[in-house]
Scaffold this active site. Sequence first.
Site, PDB file in Angstrom:
ATOM      1  N   SER A 273      11.147 -28.300 -16.814  1.00 47.19           N
ATOM      2  CA  SER A 273      11.826 -27.446 -15.714  1.00 47.19           C
ATOM      3  C   SER A 273      12.562 -26.277 -16.522  1.00 47.19           C
ATOM      4  O   SER A 273      13.020 -25.330 -15.725  1.00 47.19           O
ATOM      5  CB  SER A 273      12.997 -28.269 -15.363  1.00 47.19           C
ATOM      6  OG  SER A 273      13.536 -29.003 -16.463  1.00 47.19           O
TER       7      SER A 273
ATOM      8  N   HIS B 144       9.398 -30.641 -10.067  1.00 48.80           N
ATOM      9  CA  HIS B 144       9.146 -29.014  -9.926  1.00 48.80           C
ATOM     10  C   HIS B 144       7.617 -28.726  -9.541  1.00 48.80           C
ATOM     11  O   HIS B 144       7.355 -27.732  -9.373  1.00 48.80           O
ATOM     12  CB  HIS B 144       9.525 -28.347 -11.347  1.00 48.80           C
ATOM     13  CG  HIS B 144      10.863 -28.126 -11.370  1.00 48.80           C
ATOM     14  ND1 HIS B 144      11.443 -26.936 -10.642  1.00 48.80           N
ATOM     15  CD2 HIS B 144      11.862 -28.805 -12.263  1.00 48.80           C
ATOM     16  CE1 HIS B 144      12.856 -27.023 -11.141  1.00 48.80           C
ATOM     17  NE2 HIS B 144      12.953 -28.015 -11.966  1.00 48.80           N
TER      18      HIS B 144
ATOM     19  N   LYS C 195      14.244 -29.897  -4.287  1.00 49.12           N
ATOM     20  CA  LYS C 195      13.831 -28.536  -4.680  1.00 49.12           C
ATOM     21  C   LYS C 195      13.000 -27.991  -3.580  1.00 49.12           C
ATOM     22  O   LYS C 195      13.460 -27.449  -2.524  1.00 49.12           O
ATOM     23  CB  LYS C 195      13.128 -28.787  -6.139  1.00 49.12           C
ATOM     24  CG  LYS C 195      14.104 -29.134  -6.884  1.00 49.12           C
ATOM     25  CD  LYS C 195      13.602 -29.744  -8.522  1.00 49.12           C
ATOM     26  CE  LYS C 195      14.909 -29.724  -9.202  1.00 49.12           C
ATOM     27  NZ  LYS C 195      14.535 -30.622 -10.297  1.00 49.12           N
TER      28      LYS C 195
HETATM   29  C1  LIG Z   1      15.500 -31.554 -11.079  1.00 48.40           C
HETATM   30  C2  LIG Z   1      14.779 -32.548 -11.883  1.00 48.40           C
HETATM   31  C3  LIG Z   1      14.901 -34.043 -11.358  1.00 48.40           C
HETATM   32  C4  LIG Z   1      16.212 -34.327 -10.379  1.00 48.40           C
HETATM   33  O1  LIG Z   1      16.026 -34.288  -9.224  1.00 48.40           O
HETATM   34  P1  LIG Z   1      17.157 -34.276  -8.173  1.00 48.40           P
HETATM   35  O2  LIG Z   1      16.497 -34.511  -6.819  1.00 48.40           O
HETATM   36  O3  LIG Z   1      17.808 -32.734  -7.977  1.00 48.40           O
HETATM   37  O4  LIG Z   1      17.927 -35.487  -8.634  1.00 48.40           O
HETATM   38  C5  LIG Z   1      14.444 -34.751 -11.953  1.00 48.40           C
HETATM   39  N1  LIG Z   1      13.395 -34.452 -12.844  1.00 48.40           N
HETATM   40  C6  LIG Z   1      13.090 -33.207 -13.178  1.00 48.40           C
HETATM   41  C7  LIG Z   1      11.875 -33.001 -14.073  1.00 48.40           C
HETATM   42  C8  LIG Z   1      13.717 -32.171 -12.488  1.00 48.40           C
HETATM   43  O5  LIG Z   1      13.456 -31.044 -12.741  1.00 48.40           O
END
Ligand SMILES: *Cc1c(COP(=O)(O)O)cnc(C)c1O
Length: 416
Positions: A203, A231, A262
Amino acid sequence: MTPKAPKPTAGGRPDPLGFLADEIEELKRQNLYRPMRVLSSPQAAEVVVDGKKLISLSSNNYLGLATHPKLKEAALAATREFGVGSGAVRTIAGDMTIHEQLETELAAFKHTEAVLTFQSGFAANTGVIPVVAGENDLIVSDALNHASIIDGMRMSKAPRVVFPHKDTTVLRELLAEARANGRVDAGGQPYRLILVVTDGVFSMDGDIAPLPEIVAAAEEYGAAVMVDDAHASGVLGKNGRGTVDHFGLHGRVDIQVGTLSKALGVLGGYVAGSRALRDMLIQRARPFLFSTSHPPAVAASCLAAVHVLLEEPELIDRLWANTIYFKGKLRDLGFDTGASETPITPVMMGDSATAVRFSRRLFEEGVFAQAVVYPTVALDRARIRTIVTAEHSKEQLDRCLAAFGKVGRELGLISG
Ligand SMILES: *Cc1c(COP(=O)(O)O)cnc(C)c1O
């Protein structure tokens, strides 16, 4: 030294939390303090932040689904029909047809037997890891895995070892050693499970895990693989099915975590895998068992998002066209964009003071791009993190690039 006594507050009562204000002052002094910016507009390519209209490079709304008419309509229809709240955790009385339908369609989308949704991706990781890995097991984790994976491992009774970022040579050595030596704490008994865990797309750097090599190593040593595609969901693979699809590894990755927060534009996380995995998570995963399920509007709009991924693949094409254009132009300007291979493009700054100043100047120039500093990244790896979306027009990207060029020359990061 004995700890200092609590400081008296204005009212004369000693403040037992007085140290917090001191710590905040220290963070500000080190340029590590992060104020929140407040949006008064929808999440889109152009946003209103603290009252100022800006082009945003800061959201994870890759495909613009946060404001997609089909998702909004699905949320409104579900609210009219089912109300605003689910009223309970799933196992008590909060399991609605819309939750089940979302999971059935997600499982078909991912080509897995079953899916279980969680309230967020964070909850999915902290839910699944302690359920599958216990004291008889070993977790092998990439050094740059997401905080929610780290917390999931902390909640597990399994010991863990970390391999350097994407280093499959060391990963192989660790797996060989674990298989050869077994459990040190139990006289060399074999591990019940060795679980290799990695982000699909990292990320903060936007690079992709070497999943084919990871899977090959795991298969050689009889280990399971878990990939967190937060992502990659909606970004990589056919129709945004994720890294497993991107690399053609269907059936060879045991646990896939995805997010609905996302690219899918709403909120939620899910675990895709076998039916037994889903069943066990329903029995044991604590964020699932002890926290209320999604409101009907959330589940319905997530379902609509899956339909949009299938019906409007041109959104993903546009996302990638914008990604290639923007990344290429940043490099032409002379910026260091690190190891990025995805729509997440970090612009490296080095120290946090430069990153914070750069972000502030971009804001003045009409661009919303946040500095990412320690502890999210290493102290000397501060950066501006940018994410382009399918919604950005070429004209908007050009305005961002002009601002990056101007501020970059001003702060001496690029020449010309
Ligand atoms: C953003 C993210 C999460 C968390 O996801 P949410 O649905 O926002 O809680 C988990 N793992 C990774 C690699 C992320 O980038």
